[in-house]
Design an enzyme around this catalytic site. Structure first.
Site, PDB file in Angstrom:
ATOM      1  N   GLY A 123       0.835  -1.197   0.000  1.00 31.93           N
ATOM      2  CA  GLY A 123       0.000   0.000   0.000  1.00 31.93           C
ATOM      3  C   GLY A 123       0.868   1.243   0.000  1.00 31.93           C
ATOM      4  CB  VAL A 124       1.495   3.965  -1.924  1.00 28.73           C
ATOM      5  CG1 VAL A 124       2.314   5.231  -1.881  1.00 28.73           C
ATOM      6  CG2 VAL A 124       2.302   2.838  -2.531  1.00 28.73           C
ATOM      7  CG  PHE A 149       3.153   8.097   7.226  1.00 29.67           C
ATOM      8  CD1 PHE A 149       3.374   8.994   8.251  1.00 29.67           C
ATOM      9  CD2 PHE A 149       3.791   6.870   7.263  1.00 29.67           C
ATOM     10  CE1 PHE A 149       4.233   8.673   9.278  1.00 29.67           C
ATOM     11  CE2 PHE A 149       4.651   6.556   8.287  1.00 29.67           C
ATOM     12  CZ  PHE A 149       4.876   7.458   9.307  1.00 29.67           C
ATOM     13  N   GLY A 150       3.760   7.440   3.454  1.00 28.96           N
ATOM     14  CA  GLY A 150       4.843   6.627   2.918  1.00 28.96           C
ATOM     15  C   GLY A 150       4.295   5.306   2.425  1.00 28.96           C
ATOM     16  CE  LYS A 151       6.995   3.504  -2.667  1.00 23.87           C
ATOM     17  NZ  LYS A 151       8.244   3.317  -3.413  1.00 23.87           N
ATOM     18  CB  VAL A 152       1.836  -0.064   3.850  1.00 23.75           C
ATOM     19  CG1 VAL A 152       1.577  -1.128   4.900  1.00 23.75           C
ATOM     20  CG2 VAL A 152       1.285   1.268   4.309  1.00 23.75           C
ATOM     21  CG  ASP A 173      -8.251  10.310   6.011  1.00 22.71           C
ATOM     22  OD1 ASP A 173      -9.148  10.597   5.182  1.00 22.71           O
ATOM     23  OD2 ASP A 173      -7.078  10.067   5.696  1.00 22.71           O
ATOM     24  CE  LYS A 176       1.018   4.867   8.113  1.00 22.66           C
ATOM     25  NZ  LYS A 176      -0.375   4.959   8.565  1.00 22.66           N
TER      26      LYS A 176
END
Ligand SMILES: *[C@@H]1O[C@H](CO)[C@@H](O)[C@H](O)[C@H]1NC(C)=O
Ligand SMILES: *[C@@H]1O[C@H](CO)[C@@H](O)[C@H](O)[C@H]1NC(C)=O
Ligand SMILES: *[C@@H]1O[C@H](CO)[C@@H](O)[C@H](O)[C@H]1NC(C)=O
Ligand SMILES: *[C@@H]1O[C@H](CO)[C@@H](O)[C@H](O)[C@H]1NC(C)=O
Ligand SMILES: *[C@@H]1O[C@H](CO)[C@@H](O)[C@H](O)[C@H]1NC(C)=O
Ligand SMILES: *[C@@H]1O[C@H](CO)[C@@H](O)[C@H](O)[C@H]1NC(C)=O
Ligand SMILES: *[C@@H]1O[C@H](CO)[C@@H](O)[C@H](O)[C@H]1NC(C)=O
Length: 867
Positions: A538-539, A542-545, A655, A559
């Site tokens: 996932g992206v 915050f960054g990539k997972v 969110d 993450k």
């Protein structure tokens, strides 16, 4: 004949002897433990479910075989199973109960055990669960509820791990002459049970009132409640089996819960030396074996100990607990030698307790009850501490504890598991009021914390980026500074854990704070093949997972923040803070984190099935059925409801969207991504803040006024509900103008009565009309223009559950059991009297498919699996 005539005389002399003994005993003004008659329960139902023969335990009790107890059970479909032996790793029950776990009854439909009660009043109800192997039914996937006519005992209960034994014990007042236990499997699942006890308990075990913590208050009306015993510990001693407790209770050793065992040493005397006095405990309250052992402070005579003995136990937040402590001064040499303080969750419960002054004697059994209000349980644990009272003139600094019980109190809708009562009423409303009252102080604290964080952030050292760790300014907020020697030592390990010792990077101090494990960077590199792009699942902003696979095979979601991004740091920090306060089945839990080498890495439980959106549209995954969608939405709503009103209370997610609702391998939904979350201050009703969130889900009121309330989450959740129903992105600029925004378009269609046209064609045909109506009404209310007009998450949850019930009832065939029809009633809105029906339905028990599994098969299966 002559012998018979002698009878009255010999019994008379016996009586005299007895009286004489009684007077003798009484004259010492104490009752010797051995002279107390054993308690004989008027009602005593012991059933070893599924067992072909009676089971006699080491403790002398005999559990009836399944066939001998068949008359108590009304069911249509059930299966028995038994094995010769079971293999389990660890268990938290007395080993004398082991034989009870070797057989089980599987209940495939709603089923009911009914017992005749000869003497109304307090009764124990005890359940034994162990998911035995079965060729057809996988008991580890069984999900079910158990209720009485009035009380919810277990809600959506399951035992996932086939190597554990589960024991549940309840105590409540049975009023009628009949008592029923209703087993209700979840849709398409089944229930199982290994053994049941329904046994009378003497009066006086519980008193109607108890002190509250902190010191000072009294709570009345405990008799109105039902209780579940969560922990019963014999402090400083071994397991006490039902043989040595006339009420057949099991007392387990305290060692697993003792936080600082090095500071404790055990003391013991002969159980026969324990005295019971009128004013104190009775042998029914606890047997002398409990009072005969204790933990005291280690080396209290030589050192001047200045610490607390501490026991910490995890509990289900959202409930109040009765904490019962058993004391017996078996360590003092003289009266008035021992003074100590008792704390519960860091609040003073008794200051300067002097046991000897209560009864003017040593070695005398004494107990005391406290009620810990649900609002005082912040991180899901109960902590009991005893420590020397300072400022006392005489005496050696010491403190003791002999026994400890932690007992869950049913909530306002008489449930011991979950928010809903037997009649489907929700405890949410009342909880909210409590929250509003008590939560004020907590919310202020939370705001203060946030404020401090902000201030600290403003005042962060200019060179913070150059240091290897950015958390040294962040984390001491969670705890006393002393835990983390903030030595800015040069080593690259200089994160906030100055006290870290183990090579694995595990900080025990830190994990005690509930923040989870500390991972070393290299450990995470290994788990993700050095953050290989192939491991990305996932992206986000915050960054990539990444998917991390650790050496022991466990999978976790990792993450990794874009290093150096200021926004990233804020979110990293918020997320750690939020998640450390939150533990819930429907929130993704944080396993740990790493901040080595300027990295910001969070490690979460891995959610095998990814985001909800992928199961609705836009991916290759098969779309979920309507029922599954309802279940996932219910899960997510539970998570949000907990955020808003649960133990952590007053947290706004900010969110909510279908990519932040993740589903695990069992399609259990969990809310994730707390990077934007905020704690709502209670007195102000809203937080003024820069608008953040995701377009398409944003509450228009929040957007206009920049005032954030819980109702903003409700709005976003309403959008989610429509997205789940219509299976299209919430914003689709490619569409004609009026259709771009799903929320607006769906509301417009609904008003025109043409909503059916935009429902996902995959499910459109299978939705029950009433279910759809309830669902859409809920979604519509969530999207109300003004926050005040929107329902709370508790109401939304309620409506979704109702929609699910409607769907389930509608999809059941006509030939249903009477009990199954009754399911609709239980949660139906217009059924206020709260009675579970089906009582006189007289279900025949003729054609149950009894599969008695022969043991060789199982040993083969076990052997096979063992190879
Ligand atoms: C328990 O489950 C595991 C994995 O599902 C399996 O390997 C094991 O054999 C099972 N044990 C028993 C006693 O059924
Ligand atoms: C149990 O309930 C009955 C009926 O509600 C009541 O009369 C009785 O006093 C209760 N017993 C206790 C010990 O509370
Ligand atoms: C007391 O502690 C000692 C050492 O830890 C242990 O060997 C002993 O069995 C304990 N006694 C009881 C009654 O638990
Ligand atoms: C239980 O009682 C028996 C005798 O009645 C005694 O031998 C045994 O030590 C006791 N065990 C415990 C753990 O109290
Ligand atoms: C014992 O615990 C209480 C409550 O957590 C705390 O206030 C007190 O300072 C502690 N006492 C010592 C000696 O650490
Ligand atoms: C918890 O505290 C609140 C506020 O003081 C009170 O209204 C509520 O009744 C308490 N709950 C219990 C179970 O004592
Ligand atoms: C739970 O919260 C209390 C303060 O509310 C804190 O002292 C304690 O360390 C926390 N326990 C855990 C396991 O986080």
């Amino acid at each position: 004949m002559e012998g018979r005539q002698n009878w009255p005389i010999s019994s008379l002399s016996l009586l005299l002897l007895f009286n004489l003994l009684f007077i003798l005993v009484n004259s010492t003004s104490a009752i010797d433990s051995s002279s107390v008659a054993a308690y004989t329960p008027p009602d005593n139902y012991l059933i070893d479910c599924g067992s072909p023969q009676d089971t006699k335990l080491d403790d002398g009790r005999t559990f009836k075989s399944d066939s001998a107890s068949r008359s108590y059970l009304e069911t249509n479909e059930d299966v028995q199973t038994s094995v010769d032996y079971i293999s389990v790793k660890g268990f938290s029950v007395s080993s004398s109960a082991l034989p009870l776990f070797r057989s089980a009854r599987i209940l495939k439909a709603v089923s009911k055990y009914t017992f005749y009660i000869t003497r109304p009043g307090w009764h124990w109800v005890r359940f034994y669960f162990h998911p035995l192997p079965h060729p057809v039914y996988d008991l580890t996937s069984a999900v079910f509820s158990i209720t009485t006519d009035e009380v919810v005992l277990l809600h959506d209960f399951f035992v996932k791990d086939n190597s554990t034994l589960v024991f549940k014990e309840y105590l409540f007042n049975v009023s009628g002459d009949r008592f029923s236990l209703l087993f209700k499997p979840k849709e398409r699942s089944y229930a199982f049970i290994n053994a049941i006890e329904v046994v009378s308990a003497p009066d006086g075990l519980i008193s109607d009132s108890a002190s509250t913590v902190p010191q000072g208050g009294t709570l009345n009306g405990l008799f109105q409640h039902a209780f579940e015993v969560c922990y019963r510990l014999n402090v400083g001693g071994p397991t006490i089996t039902p043989m040595n407790d006339t009420l057949s209770r099991t007392w387990l050793p305290d060692t697993p819960y003792n936080v600082f065992p090095q500071g404790a040493q055990n003391a013991s005397i002969m159980p026969s030396a324990v005295k019971y006095q009128q004013s104190g405990a009775t042998p029914y309250i606890a047997p002398s074996w409990v009072y005969a052992t204790a933990d005291e402070m280690a080396e209290s005579e030589t050192l001047q100990p200045n610490f607390n003995l501490t026991w910490q136990m995890n509990v289900d937040p959202g409930f109040s607990y009765l904490i019962r402590m058993h004391f017996c001064d078996i360590v003092s040499q003289a009266l008035n030698d021992l003074y100590f303080n008792v704390y519960i969750n860091s609040m003073m419960s008794v200051s300067g307790l002097d046991l000897s002054s209560i009864n003017n004697a040593l070695s005398t059994a004494y107990y005391t009850d406290f009620v810990l209000n649900a609002s005082s349980i912040r991180n899901g644990s109960v902590r009991v501490q005893v420590g020397p009272a300072s400022g006392m003139q005489s005496g050696i600094p010491n403190a003791i504890l002999n026994g400890l019980e932690v007992i869950k109190i049913s909530n306002s809708v008489r449930s011991l598991d979950g928010l809903f009562g037997v009649d489907g009423s929700s405890g949410g409303g009342r909880t909210m009021k409590i929250v509003a009252g008590v939560g004020l102080a907590m919310a202020v604290t939370a705001m203060l914390l946030l404020a401090i964080v902000c201030i600290r952030w403003q005042q962060r050292p200019r060179d913070w980026e150059k240091r290897n760790s950015f958390s040294s300014w962040l984390l001491p907020l969670h705890t006393s500074q002393s835990f983390f020697s903030t030595s800015r030592s040069s080593s690259r390990r200089s994160s906030m854990f100055g006290s870290r010792t183990s090579k694995s990077g595990y900080s025990s101090n830190f994990s005690n704070q509930g923040l989870g494990r500390y991972f070393s960077f290299s450990e995470l590199q290994n788990a993700t093949q050095n953050f290989d792009e192939k491991a990305v699942i996932g992206v986000g902003g915050f960054g990539k997972v990444y998917l991390g696979v650790f050496e022991d095979g466990t999978k976790m979601a990792i993450k990794r923040g874009n290093p150096g991004s200021e926004q990233g740091i804020n979110e990293f920090q918020t997320e750690i803070q939020m998640l450390s306060m939150l533990r819930h089945r429907h929130l993704v839990s944080l396993v740990g984190f790493s901040d080595e080498q300027s990295e910001m890495i969070l490690v979460y439980e891995y959610m095998a099935n990814g985001p909800l959106r992928d199961h609705i549209y836009g991916s290759k995954k098969a779309p979920l059925s309507w029922k599954q969608r309802l279940e996932v939405c219910i899960g997510a709503a539970r998570g949000l409801h907990y955020l808003h009103t649960g133990a952590a209370q007053g947290i706004i997610h900010r969110d909510v969207k279908t990519t932040n609702i993740l589903v695990d391998e069992n399609l259990v939904a969990k809310v994730s991504d707390f990077g934007l979350s905020k704690a709502a201050p209670m007195e102000q009703q809203y937080v003024s803040t820069a608008v953040k969130g995701s377009f398409g889900y944003l509450d228009p009121e929040y957007f206009r006024r920049q005032q954030l309330t819980e109702k903003s989450d409700v709005y976003s959740f309403g959008v989610v509900l429509f997205e789940v129903l219509c299976a299209r992105p919430v914003l689709n600029p490619a569409l004609p103008r009026e259709q771009v925004n799903l929320a607006e378009w769906a509301m417009q269609c609904h008003r025109k009565g043409v909503l059916n046209k935009i429902i996902d064609p995959h499910i459109a045909g299978s939705i029950n009309e009433e279910s759809l109506k309830t669902y859409v009404e809920a979604a519509e209310k969530c999207l109300a223009e003004h926050g005040v007009d929107r329902p709370g998450m508790g109401d939304v949850l309620w409506n979704l559950e109702y929609a699910l019930q409607l769907q389930e009832t509608s999809s059941q065939p006509q030939t249903d059991l009477p009990e199954d029809k009754c399911t609709g009633h239980i949660t139906a809105l217009e059924k206020p009297n709260g009675k579970v029906c089906g009582g006189d339905s007289g279900v025949s028990v003729g054609d149950d498919s009894q599969v008695t599994v022969t043991s060789p098969l199982f040993s083969q299966i076990e052997n096979f699996q063992g190879r």
